[in-house]
Write an enzyme that holds these catalytic residues in place. Structure first.
Site, PDB file in Angstrom:
ATOM      1  N   GLY A  46       0.808  -1.203   0.000  1.00 42.02           N
ATOM      2  CA  GLY A  46       0.000   0.000   0.000  1.00 42.02           C
ATOM      3  C   GLY A  46       0.848   1.262   0.000  1.00 42.02           C
ATOM      4  N   CYS A  47       0.168   2.416  -0.044  1.00 40.50           N
ATOM      5  CA  CYS A  47       0.870   3.687  -0.176  1.00 40.50           C
ATOM      6  C   CYS A  47       1.601   4.089   1.104  1.00 40.50           C
ATOM      7  CB  CYS A  47      -0.098   4.779  -0.614  1.00 40.50           C
ATOM      8  SG  CYS A  47      -1.607   4.885   0.367  1.00 40.50           S
ATOM      9  N   TYR A  48       0.906   4.024   2.238  1.00 37.78           N
ATOM     10  CA  TYR A  48       1.563   4.371   3.490  1.00 37.78           C
ATOM     11  C   TYR A  48       2.755   3.458   3.746  1.00 37.78           C
ATOM     12  CZ  TYR A  48      -2.034   7.558   5.422  1.00 37.78           C
ATOM     13  OH  TYR A  48      -2.873   8.614   5.681  1.00 37.78           O
TER      14      TYR A  48
ATOM     15  N   CYS B 155       5.925   4.070   1.399  1.00 38.81           N
ATOM     16  CA  CYS B 155       6.681   5.256   1.774  1.00 38.81           C
ATOM     17  C   CYS B 155       7.370   5.077   3.129  1.00 38.81           C
ATOM     18  CB  CYS B 155       5.743   6.469   1.805  1.00 38.81           C
ATOM     19  SG  CYS B 155       6.604   8.053   1.850  1.00 38.81           S
TER      20      CYS B 155
END
Length: 350
Positions: free
Chosen positions: A149-151, A154
């Protein structure tokens, strides 16, 4: 040409996969799957594809789809991919799943944090966590890729080299992260209405956000032990972007903190040759506007000698490197293509 099918093509991540694959020289979309819009023209749902996509939306029949394509992207809510996948399908096609169904290796942890029963636990062990810069060798041999996922993308990439090299104590890691509203998906929710989001920022999922165990698990592999972190996500009034600011205690050697050059060397050891990770110059810090629309990860850091801690910062576009771009990057690895093919996009500004 690689024939691709997308289940969940009318969500934000699915539409972003379509956008990227339309410009990919070695791939084409042949199945626009969407349970909500069957038989409707795809371009009537997303007007940016007018005159570019003439196809109509189809259903999510993975059995039929597996006969027609080489790779299936599932950009769907948790639980759907696991409920559809089986051995017959996996013998015919590669699957890149953008949900969390195969990201966590402990089914009990998945069921606790996502509050649903896992429908295909027998495939959890073989699924490869699709963080390209760390797991590309395993990705190349996979049948199921669990697209992060995005969180998590990163947060993990921002801290990974320092955890791996033992420069920070991972149990002191605190991650504060901001997300654009598109990260919540396209579904109609009161909390995501313009008047609810504009001119405001708010934390949510405090101390219980379901991406927490994913970050802990992956950084735990880097640390060589189980770790526990604090992760607090925030919703910011922007369409796209993730900005993660992370704090951790530095580990002293011979009574001294690591220097800037030593920390920089750790990042360069893992990321110097990575196409999509940009290590920023000293005292330059990431901003979401400089990665928007791209597959880049921008990373910067600052040593706080007063507290003996380090502040690590990372920025990505949540729909590209945090979802669709990483999925296409995984596809490129799976099929032996240049990893950056179709993804060398200049960030769009303003």
């Amino acid at each position: 040409m690689i024939k691709a099918g997308i289940i969940g093509a009318t969500g934000y991540a699915g539409a972003e996969i379509v956008r990227l694959l339309l410009a990919h020289p070695e791939a084409e979309v042949v199945w626009y799957g969407s349970r909500s819009y069957i038989d409707e023209k795809y371009s009537s749902i997303y007007g940016n594809f007018f005159k570019l996509v003439d196809a109509k939306c189809m259903d999510d029949n993975m059995e039929v789809l597996a006969e027609e394509v080489d790779v299936i992207f599932t950009a769907t809510p948790q639980g759907l991919c696991a409920s559809l996948v089986n051995e017959d399908i996996l013998n015919k096609v590669k699957i890149i799943d953008l949900s969390a169904d195969f990201r966590l290796k402990d089914v009990a942890v998945y069921e606790k944090w996502y509050r649903i029963e896992h429908k295909a636990p027998s495939y959890i062990e073989e699924a490869v966590y699709g963080l390209c810069e760390i797991n590309r060798k395993d990705i190349a041999k996979a049948r199921i890729v669990a697209n992060p996922g995005c969180y998590t993308t990163c947060s993990i990439l921002t801290a990974y080299p320092l955890v791996k090299e033992g420069l920070i104590d991972p149990d002191t890691l605190i991650v504060d992260a901001l997300s654009g509203v598109s990260g919540a998906g396209r579904g109609a929710k009161v909390a995501n209405l313009y008047c609810e989001v504009n001119e405001s920022a708010k934390p949510y999922g405090v101390a219980n956000h379901r991406h927490t165990p994913e970050i802990e698990e992956q950084l735990g592999y880097a640390a060589g032990k189980e770790i526990v972190i604090n992760f607090t996500p925030h919703l910011a009034p922007m369409n796209r972007g993730i900005l993660a600011t992370e704090y951790a205690s530095l580990i002293k050697k011979d009574g001294k903190l690591p220097t800037y050059d030593e920390v920089r060397a750790a990042y360069e050891k893992y990321y110097k040759d990575e196409t999509f990770i940009r290590l920023l110059d000293k005292d330059v810090y990431p901003e979401t506007r400089w990665v928007e629309g791209s597959n880049f990860v921008d990373i910067g850091f600052k040593i706080d000698e007063r507290t003996g801690r380090i502040i690590m910062m990372g920025a990505i576009d949540n729909l590209v490197k945090g979802a669709a771009g990483q999925a296409v990057q995984n596809m490129n690895i799976l099929f032996g293509l240049d990893e950056g093919m179709g993804l060398k996009l200049v960030p769009a500004f303003p």
